[in-house]
Design a protein around this motif. Sequence first.
Motif, PDB file in Angstrom:
ATOM      1  N   TYR A 343       1.042  -1.207  -0.173  1.00 13.24           N
ATOM      2  CA  TYR A 343      -0.303   0.436   0.021  1.00 13.24           C
ATOM      3  C   TYR A 343       0.782   1.041  -0.398  1.00 13.24           C
ATOM      4  O   TYR A 343       0.306   2.014   0.940  1.00 13.24           O
ATOM      5  N   TRP A 344       2.001   1.251  -0.886  1.00 11.83           N
ATOM      6  CA  TRP A 344       2.584   2.480  -0.961  1.00 11.83           C
ATOM      7  C   TRP A 344       3.232   3.003   0.447  1.00 11.83           C
ATOM      8  O   TRP A 344       3.154   4.003   0.799  1.00 11.83           O
ATOM      9  N   ASN A 345       4.165   2.080   0.698  1.00 11.49           N
ATOM     10  CA  ASN A 345       4.760   2.477   1.706  1.00 11.49           C
ATOM     11  C   ASN A 345       3.406   2.299   3.282  1.00 11.49           C
ATOM     12  O   ASN A 345       4.466   3.119   4.422  1.00 11.49           O
ATOM     13  N   ARG A 346       2.433   1.845   4.050  1.00 14.97           N
ATOM     14  CA  ARG A 346       1.907   2.095   4.215  1.00 14.97           C
ATOM     15  C   ARG A 346       2.081   1.424   5.866  1.00 14.97           C
ATOM     16  O   ARG A 346       1.572   1.943   6.569  1.00 14.97           O
ATOM     17  N   GLY A 347       2.437   0.205   5.869  1.00 14.60           N
ATOM     18  CA  GLY A 347       3.411  -0.186   6.773  1.00 14.60           C
ATOM     19  C   GLY A 347       3.004  -1.805   6.728  1.00 14.60           C
ATOM     20  O   GLY A 347       3.647  -2.063   5.400  1.00 14.60           O
ATOM     21  N   ILE A 348       2.776  -2.862   7.403  1.00 14.19           N
ATOM     22  CA  ILE A 348       3.075  -4.758   7.023  1.00 14.19           C
ATOM     23  C   ILE A 348       2.310  -4.670   7.112  1.00 14.19           C
ATOM     24  O   ILE A 348       1.064  -5.037   8.322  1.00 14.19           O
ATOM     25  N   SER A 349       1.650  -5.305   5.538  1.00 20.38           N
ATOM     26  CA  SER A 349      -0.252  -5.739   5.887  1.00 20.38           C
ATOM     27  C   SER A 349       0.027  -6.381   4.714  1.00 20.38           C
ATOM     28  O   SER A 349       0.870  -6.360   4.245  1.00 20.38           O
ATOM     29  N   CYS A 350      -1.547  -7.133   4.351  1.00 21.98           N
ATOM     30  CA  CYS A 350      -1.886  -7.028   3.127  1.00 21.98           C
ATOM     31  C   CYS A 350      -1.377  -9.049   2.546  1.00 21.98           C
ATOM     32  O   CYS A 350      -0.338  -9.316   3.533  1.00 21.98           O
ATOM     33  N   ASN A 351      -1.570  -9.357   1.645  1.00 19.90           N
ATOM     34  CA  ASN A 351      -0.503 -10.374   1.223  1.00 19.90           C
ATOM     35  C   ASN A 351       0.814 -10.344   1.228  1.00 19.90           C
ATOM     36  O   ASN A 351       1.496 -11.359   2.226  1.00 19.90           O
ATOM     37  N   PRO A 352       1.047  -9.258   0.973  1.00 22.23           N
ATOM     38  CA  PRO A 352       2.834  -9.466   1.682  1.00 22.23           C
ATOM     39  C   PRO A 352       3.254  -9.750   3.048  1.00 22.23           C
ATOM     40  O   PRO A 352       4.281  -9.990   3.257  1.00 22.23           O
ATOM     41  N   ALA A 353       2.527  -9.055   3.670  1.00 26.95           N
ATOM     42  CA  ALA A 353       2.843  -9.597   4.702  1.00 26.95           C
ATOM     43  C   ALA A 353       2.713 -10.660   5.594  1.00 26.95           C
ATOM     44  O   ALA A 353       3.142 -12.166   6.303  1.00 26.95           O
ATOM     45  N   ALA A 354       1.304 -11.969   4.673  1.00 26.67           N
ATOM     46  CA  ALA A 354       1.222 -12.956   4.968  1.00 26.67           C
ATOM     47  C   ALA A 354       2.682 -13.995   4.361  1.00 26.67           C
ATOM     48  O   ALA A 354       2.840 -14.966   5.404  1.00 26.67           O
ATOM     49  N   ILE A 355       2.854 -13.676   2.949  1.00 24.83           N
ATOM     50  CA  ILE A 355       3.867 -14.382   2.274  1.00 24.83           C
ATOM     51  C   ILE A 355       5.324 -14.494   3.510  1.00 24.83           C
ATOM     52  O   ILE A 355       6.081 -14.642   3.821  1.00 24.83           O
ATOM     53  N   HIS A 356       5.643 -12.790   4.231  1.00 21.75           N
ATOM     54  CA  HIS A 356       6.734 -12.825   5.127  1.00 21.75           C
ATOM     55  C   HIS A 356       6.529 -13.514   5.958  1.00 21.75           C
ATOM     56  O   HIS A 356       7.201 -14.327   6.489  1.00 21.75           O
ATOM     57  N   ALA A 357       5.633 -13.495   6.665  1.00 21.44           N
ATOM     58  CA  ALA A 357       5.222 -14.612   7.783  1.00 21.44           C
ATOM     59  C   ALA A 357       5.818 -15.624   7.637  1.00 21.44           C
ATOM     60  O   ALA A 357       6.461 -16.673   8.865  1.00 21.44           O
ATOM     61  N   LYS A 358       4.982 -16.629   6.638  1.00 21.62           N
ATOM     62  CA  LYS A 358       4.649 -17.406   6.353  1.00 21.62           C
ATOM     63  C   LYS A 358       6.904 -18.154   5.535  1.00 21.62           C
ATOM     64  O   LYS A 358       6.544 -19.136   6.584  1.00 21.62           O
ATOM     65  N   ALA A 359       7.383 -17.355   5.242  1.00 18.72           N
ATOM     66  CA  ALA A 359       8.187 -17.085   4.256  1.00 18.72           C
ATOM     67  C   ALA A 359       9.781 -17.900   6.115  1.00 18.72           C
ATOM     68  O   ALA A 359      10.308 -18.023   5.789  1.00 18.72           O
ATOM     69  N   ARG A 360       9.404 -16.670   7.315  1.00 12.26           N
ATOM     70  CA  ARG A 360      10.136 -16.812   8.649  1.00 12.26           C
ATOM     71  C   ARG A 360       9.895 -18.035   9.246  1.00 12.26           C
ATOM     72  O   ARG A 360      11.045 -18.984   9.713  1.00 12.26           O
ATOM     73  N   GLU A 361       8.852 -19.459   8.182  1.00 17.38           N
ATOM     74  CA  GLU A 361       8.625 -20.270   8.734  1.00 17.38           C
ATOM     75  C   GLU A 361       9.392 -21.597   8.329  1.00 17.38           C
ATOM     76  O   GLU A 361       9.595 -22.403   8.330  1.00 17.38           O
TER      77      GLU A 361
END
Length: 698
Positions: A343-361
């Motif tokens: 969202y144009w650098n508004r924070g940690i959210s949406c699909n990228p946030a879910a991918i980031h969390a799963k990648a950590r796992e």
Amino acid sequence: MSRFSVVVPAHRVQGYLRECLDSVLDQSFGDLELIVVDDASPDASAAIAAQCAERDPRVQLVRAPAQAGAGPARNIGADRATGTYLLFLDGDDLLLPGALEAIAAALDRADDPDVLLTGHDRVDWWENVRAGGDDLTGDPVAVTVAAWNRVFRRVFWQRHRLTFSDGPYEDVIPVHRATLAAGARVAALDEPCVRWRERRGGSFAKSPGRAHFAVVGRYEELLSAADPAGRERLLPHAAAHLLAVLDDPGRIAPGDRRDFFRAASRLYRTYATAPPAAAGEQALAAASYAAHETQRKRASRRGGVARQLKRQKKKLRARAMRVTYATDLRRPLDPRLAVYGAYWNRGISCNPAAIHAKARELAPHIKGVWVVSSRNKHRVPDGVEYVIEGSRSYWQTMARATYLINNSSFPGGFTKRPGQVYLQTHHGTPLKKMGLDQRRYPAGTHGISFQKVLDHTDQWDLSLSANPHSTEVWERVYPSTSYESLEAGYPRNDVYFTAGESEVVRIREELGVADGRTVLLYAPTHRDYQKGFLPRLDLERFVRALGPSYVVLVRAHYFYGAEAGLRAHPRLIDVTGHARVEDLCLAADALVTDYSSLMFDYACLDRPIVTYAPDWQAYRLARGTYFDLLSGRPGETPGAVATNEGELIELFRGGSWDGEEAAGLRSAFRERFCPYDDGGAAGRVVRRLFLEGQAPRS
């Protein structure tokens, strides 16, 4: 006798008056009389008022024999009034939805004060809405001097023989006299009740001339009649008001500035009995226009120099960044580095946030770094690495990351390197026209460069899709041979399949929702043709009509800021600033929305979706849509539909919002738009991107 008498003077306001009168008559609190005083207007103002009077018995049209001005016109209306309280509204302004109900409640809380101050906002001719700026917690004398931002008890008004002056600045004397006379019986409602519409031309405030010298005379009359305590209290605010008029180029012409200053200074020095405190008082006490102008120009120059230095520093910094970025582009890529944005650098959210969390796992060897703007860095959770857009660290990260994941775009025009893999996750299923299809609807493009859209598309390697409909649309509106469609579902929707009942209970408790309540999430989208959050629904009336068993969560679109600006109500909860919309969906028993793509995600929960679309035709014409949301056809309409407030209330009162027909529509909608969502989308994306490998373009 009515609770309120609303008096509206009308002269040359035919373009605004109908909306003004409707804003009064459409109030949820209807115990009122509306008195329109035609000040011998040469346009259609009287005819508009007559039409309103014909259809609504609460409206009176009073015709002045000759034009006398806003002050005498208001006096005529006040003399005709029979209500307990007087409100004076200008013919080109608006009474905001729910204002009278909020005012009535505030009057009850304050035990029927003599004067109630109210907040306001302002809107310009571009429909940009701004706060009024008044501090209603301080001295009432300091509040914007206007008739329309306060309510007067009518017997108090009559007892003190308050009247508006004849001529410009007609409200200075009665407004201040009322405030002083009321003493401790002044209350305040610190929320906007009136929308002051700034006109581009044709108003007194936009007409420079010596007529504005009248404000000095008003304060002369006011101060001369006040007792010593009243003078001491009024004088600082009089000085501030006079200097505000002086410094407004729309009021005082350059050739008149010296004379106006001298008149204001003479007034101040006549009534000042104590050393000046504020800068405005000091300027008038000095009695030197030259000194005042010197100080004003010096302050202006200081501001100009500061802005120029800031611009120069920004240019030098950008030049240095380009040089170092060019160097970083020659360094090898880091195969373990991924950069995320949403969202144009508004924070940690949406699909990228879910991918980031799963990648950590699943792929802990991948280091994830987020791009955020400086004003949104506070939204980054502890333990998550981030860089500020445009910073040295940002350009280093963009130059060396092997993986790029975003639901919108990265800032600054970065260079896509051979070997980098860019996953475009998107952030919704398209109902409205997107990409190149927007060319047919220029009202919603706001200067989009479609060449830049195509250039950005050519950087993608993977385009994530939530359903076949999205795949078809993305491939047509973002045409490029560079990317492959990844039909894996939306990672942000996984939580709808994995969250248990205990999670829902926890979220509801955090939101302050009591047990046993039916929770509705009201989440309208933004309109390209509308500035600011202006819901087409009286939310207080809606929640009252539903009864005490319902709670409504209100989520304004993120374009409108962190708050929806709701009036206080125990069963209305503003969740616009809540970090995770997924939590709100889990907490809600049903979704009420218009054209938001949230409906496609919420369908994963298989809970009722109610479409409230009062402006469907306008939305389709302005932005265009891919199917008819209101058609009632399976696969197009997600459930029950309402096109006005009454229909919406009846859907819930009658139960059809969750009936058999709605359930059938929801099932077909879910089948069409949620075929890939099953709780495992994030895992599929992570494995494809980081573990199985995505061959980058050369």
